[in-house]
Design a protein around this motif. Structure first.
Motif, PDB file in Angstrom:
ATOM      1  N   VAL A   3      15.009  16.699  21.966  1.00  0.00           N
ATOM      2  CA  VAL A   3      13.679  16.340  21.482  1.00  0.00           C
ATOM      3  C   VAL A   3      12.663  16.580  22.592  1.00  0.00           C
ATOM      4  O   VAL A   3      13.015  16.655  23.762  1.00  0.00           O
ATOM      5  N   ASP A   4      11.397  16.745  22.239  1.00  0.00           N
ATOM      6  CA  ASP A   4      10.344  16.883  23.230  1.00  0.00           C
ATOM      7  C   ASP A   4       9.124  16.105  22.777  1.00  0.00           C
ATOM      8  O   ASP A   4       9.123  15.485  21.710  1.00  0.00           O
ATOM      9  N   LYS A   5       8.077  16.137  23.582  1.00  0.00           N
ATOM     10  CA  LYS A   5       6.921  15.300  23.320  1.00  0.00           C
ATOM     11  C   LYS A   5       6.124  15.705  22.093  1.00  0.00           C
ATOM     12  O   LYS A   5       5.223  14.980  21.672  1.00  0.00           O
ATOM     13  N   SER A   6       6.456  16.845  21.488  1.00  0.00           N
ATOM     14  CA  SER A   6       5.791  17.266  20.255  1.00  0.00           C
ATOM     15  C   SER A   6       6.532  16.793  19.003  1.00  0.00           C
ATOM     16  O   SER A   6       6.154  17.161  17.895  1.00  0.00           O
ATOM     17  N   LEU A   7       7.571  15.970  19.198  1.00  0.00           N
ATOM     18  CA  LEU A   7       8.437  15.562  18.094  1.00  0.00           C
ATOM     19  C   LEU A   7       7.653  15.010  16.904  1.00  0.00           C
ATOM     20  O   LEU A   7       7.925  15.361  15.750  1.00  0.00           O
ATOM     21  N   PHE A   8       6.688  14.136  17.171  1.00  0.00           N
ATOM     22  CA  PHE A   8       5.968  13.469  16.091  1.00  0.00           C
ATOM     23  C   PHE A   8       4.617  14.112  15.755  1.00  0.00           C
ATOM     24  O   PHE A   8       3.890  13.607  14.901  1.00  0.00           O
ATOM     25  N   ASP A   9       4.298  15.216  16.406  1.00  0.00           N
ATOM     26  CA  ASP A   9       2.999  15.855  16.187  1.00  0.00           C
ATOM     27  C   ASP A   9       2.708  16.168  14.717  1.00  0.00           C
ATOM     28  O   ASP A   9       1.557  16.022  14.268  1.00  0.00           O
ATOM     29  N   PRO A  10       3.701  16.609  13.916  1.00  0.00           N
ATOM     30  CA  PRO A  10       3.402  16.932  12.511  1.00  0.00           C
ATOM     31  C   PRO A  10       2.900  15.746  11.698  1.00  0.00           C
ATOM     32  O   PRO A  10       2.306  15.931  10.632  1.00  0.00           O
ATOM     33  N   LEU A  11       3.128  14.519  12.188  1.00  0.00           N
ATOM     34  CA  LEU A  11       2.748  13.323  11.429  1.00  0.00           C
ATOM     35  C   LEU A  11       1.375  12.770  11.806  1.00  0.00           C
ATOM     36  O   LEU A  11       0.762  12.052  11.009  1.00  0.00           O
ATOM     37  N   ILE A  12       0.902  13.082  13.010  1.00  0.00           N
ATOM     38  CA  ILE A  12      -0.318  12.446  13.515  1.00  0.00           C
ATOM     39  C   ILE A  12      -1.518  12.819  12.635  1.00  0.00           C
ATOM     40  O   ILE A  12      -1.746  13.992  12.329  1.00  0.00           O
ATOM     41  N   GLY A  13      -2.259  11.793  12.240  1.00  0.00           N
ATOM     42  CA  GLY A  13      -3.420  11.991  11.377  1.00  0.00           C
ATOM     43  C   GLY A  13      -3.115  11.929   9.902  1.00  0.00           C
ATOM     44  O   GLY A  13      -4.034  11.877   9.076  1.00  0.00           O
ATOM     45  N   GLN A  14      -1.831  11.942   9.555  1.00  0.00           N
ATOM     46  CA  GLN A  14      -1.466  11.862   8.145  1.00  0.00           C
ATOM     47  C   GLN A  14      -1.601  10.433   7.623  1.00  0.00           C
ATOM     48  O   GLN A  14      -1.573   9.468   8.380  1.00  0.00           O
ATOM     49  N   GLY A  15      -1.741  10.309   6.312  1.00  0.00           N
ATOM     50  CA  GLY A  15      -1.806   9.009   5.665  1.00  0.00           C
ATOM     51  C   GLY A  15      -1.184   9.078   4.289  1.00  0.00           C
ATOM     52  O   GLY A  15      -0.564  10.082   3.918  1.00  0.00           O
ATOM     53  N   CYS A  16      -1.361   8.009   3.537  1.00  0.00           N
ATOM     54  CA  CYS A  16      -0.765   7.920   2.205  1.00  0.00           C
ATOM     55  C   CYS A  16      -1.737   8.356   1.108  1.00  0.00           C
ATOM     56  O   CYS A  16      -1.406   8.276  -0.071  1.00  0.00           O
ATOM     57  N   GLY A  17      -2.931   8.775   1.504  1.00  0.00           N
ATOM     58  CA  GLY A  17      -3.921   9.173   0.529  1.00  0.00           C
ATOM     59  C   GLY A  17      -4.748   7.985   0.044  1.00  0.00           C
ATOM     60  O   GLY A  17      -4.365   6.827   0.235  1.00  0.00           O
ATOM     61  N   PRO A  18      -5.883   8.251  -0.587  1.00  0.00           N
ATOM     62  CA  PRO A  18      -6.730   7.171  -1.094  1.00  0.00           C
ATOM     63  C   PRO A  18      -5.977   6.325  -2.117  1.00  0.00           C
ATOM     64  O   PRO A  18      -5.283   6.852  -2.984  1.00  0.00           O
ATOM     65  N   ARG A  19      -6.108   5.006  -1.983  1.00  0.00           N
ATOM     66  CA  ARG A  19      -5.470   4.092  -2.931  1.00  0.00           C
ATOM     67  C   ARG A  19      -6.426   2.955  -3.251  1.00  0.00           C
ATOM     68  O   ARG A  19      -7.391   2.721  -2.526  1.00  0.00           O
ATOM     69  N   THR A  20      -6.154   2.255  -4.316  1.00  0.00           N
ATOM     70  CA  THR A  20      -6.981   1.116  -4.716  1.00  0.00           C
ATOM     71  C   THR A  20      -6.110  -0.098  -4.988  1.00  0.00           C
ATOM     72  O   THR A  20      -4.931   0.028  -5.336  1.00  0.00           O
ATOM     73  N   MET A  21      -6.689  -1.276  -4.821  1.00  0.00           N
ATOM     74  CA  MET A  21      -6.022  -2.530  -5.158  1.00  0.00           C
ATOM     75  C   MET A  21      -7.008  -3.419  -5.891  1.00  0.00           C
ATOM     76  O   MET A  21      -7.979  -3.892  -5.315  1.00  0.00           O
ATOM     77  N   LYS A  22      -6.756  -3.633  -7.173  1.00  0.00           N
ATOM     78  CA  LYS A  22      -7.570  -4.549  -7.961  1.00  0.00           C
ATOM     79  C   LYS A  22      -6.988  -5.951  -7.846  1.00  0.00           C
ATOM     80  O   LYS A  22      -5.764  -6.114  -7.808  1.00  0.00           O
ATOM     81  N   TYR A  23      -7.861  -6.962  -7.791  1.00  0.00           N
ATOM     82  CA  TYR A  23      -7.375  -8.326  -7.677  1.00  0.00           C
ATOM     83  C   TYR A  23      -8.318  -9.278  -8.394  1.00  0.00           C
ATOM     84  O   TYR A  23      -9.468  -8.937  -8.695  1.00  0.00           O
ATOM     85  N   THR A  24      -7.809 -10.477  -8.670  1.00  0.00           N
ATOM     86  CA  THR A  24      -8.609 -11.562  -9.239  1.00  0.00           C
ATOM     87  C   THR A  24      -8.392 -12.812  -8.396  1.00  0.00           C
ATOM     88  O   THR A  24      -7.613 -12.798  -7.428  1.00  0.00           O
ATOM     89  N   TRP A  25      -9.027 -13.915  -8.786  1.00  0.00           N
ATOM     90  CA  TRP A  25      -8.867 -15.183  -8.067  1.00  0.00           C
ATOM     91  C   TRP A  25      -7.401 -15.602  -8.018  1.00  0.00           C
ATOM     92  O   TRP A  25      -6.979 -16.276  -7.076  1.00  0.00           O
ATOM     93  N   ARG A  26      -6.624 -15.190  -9.006  1.00  0.00           N
ATOM     94  CA  ARG A  26      -5.205 -15.558  -9.035  1.00  0.00           C
ATOM     95  C   ARG A  26      -4.463 -14.940  -7.841  1.00  0.00           C
ATOM     96  O   ARG A  26      -3.611 -15.596  -7.222  1.00  0.00           O
ATOM     97  N   ASP A  27      -4.783 -13.711  -7.497  1.00  0.00           N
ATOM     98  CA  ASP A  27      -4.149 -13.067  -6.348  1.00  0.00           C
ATOM     99  C   ASP A  27      -4.589 -13.722  -5.043  1.00  0.00           C
ATOM    100  O   ASP A  27      -3.778 -13.909  -4.132  1.00  0.00           O
TER     101      ASP A  27
END
Length: 301
Positions: A3-27
């Motif tokens: 392994v070398d120091k570029s091992l995780f480079d392909p992941l940096i800056g990535q995310g899961c994409g835009p998501r939403t969470m709806k909630y009410t007073w119950r949550d």
């Protein structure tokens, strides 16, 4: 495996994409009970409380690891930390031990306690090297907005993975707080119910290791242990009640490191030292003196 120091480079800056969470007073109510709110803490869970309900600031962490209210929905908890976990599993052929190491939360705006929608954007900032045989730390972030696009909170989350330590990457800097050499200004002890992890998971953090004894045993734990974000929320609620009771809207910043896994069903003690107006440092320990949270910082207006 080479392994070398570029091992995780392909992941940096990535995310899961835009998501939403709806909630009410119950949550909001269920979350408060899941981090230890008691029967007299009506502002945190009673929708008809005379002065109105209030959301704990850590409620805005729920989108980070959630399988209940998030859209698009997934059958397992999913956040940018999982990008690293899946990547490591693919490289090794198995999933090594992993733990939530630390959490940081900044509050930018109000949380509607009765209903709302969180809009989220997350990313992997970095993967830090702890050294040969000491694993790596994933630095993850999420921005939370409301439906009007107003900034609610920013979170940074740090996750330990027991693999690839010494890969040559940037070193992990574990923040240290110099605690005052005097007695704490705030000391609070509360009993942590033995079914707290079972209640908290209903807010969306459904990792099996927190509820299934067989899974916990597989990872060499004596029993299921509390979700790290539950311990963090529990301590935040204790800090609010000790310093600014029932005024969660005044909180601006919370940081803490998870020092030991937390087994519910015993007392926990919060200790806080006032550093200046609006800032305290804190620890959380269990009845056996084990440190649960350390290097804690709690800031408020």
């Amino acid at each position: 495996m080479t392994v070398d120091k570029s091992l995780f480079d392909p992941l940096i800056g990535q995310g899961c994409g835009p998501r939403t969470m709806k909630y009410t007073w119950r949550d909001v109510s269920l979350y408060a009970l899941g981090v230890g709110a008691g029967k007299y803490d009506l502002p945190y869970f009673y929708e008809k409380y005379k002065d109105g309900m209030k959301a704990l600031p850590t409620f805005s962490l729920l989108p980070y690891i959630n399988t209940v209210n998030m859209e698009p929905i997934r059958h397992v908890p999913y956040g940018p930390n999982e990008l690293v976990s899946y990547y490591i599993e693919e490289k090794l052929g198995h999933m090594p031990n992993r733990l939530h190491m630390a959490m940081e939360l900044e509050l930018h705006g109000p949380i509607d306690a009765y209903q709302g929608t969180f809009l989220t954007e997350d990313r992997l900032n970095a993967v830090y090297d702890r050294g040969e045989g000491k694993g790596v730390v994933a630095d993850c972030a999420m921005e939370v907005y409301d439906l009007a696009g107003r900034h609610v909170s920013t979170l940074h989350s740090y996750h330990y993975h027991a693999a690839f330590g010494g890969f040559g990457g940037e070193k992990f800097d574990s923040r240290k707080i110099a605690y005052p050499d005097r007695e704490p200004d705030y000391v609070v002890t509360e009993y942590m119910a033995d079914n707290l992890a079972c209640i908290y998971r209903l807010s969306g953090d459904t990792y099996e290791v927190h509820v299934d004894p067989e899974v916990a045993e597989h990872y060499n734990y004596e029993m299921p242990f509390l979700q790290g974000l539950c311990t963090y929320g529990f301590a935040t609620r204790m800090a609010i009640q000790a310093v600014i009771p029932y005024q969660p809207e005044r909180v601006r910043h919370i940081y803490a490191q998870m020092r030991s896994v937390c087994f519910p069903g015993r007392d926990v003690t919060f200790k806080g030292w006032k550093l200046e107006e609006g800032k305290i440092c804190f620890t959380l320990t269990d009845s056996e003196g084990r440190p649960l949270l350390g290097n804690g910082l709690f800031e408020y207006e």
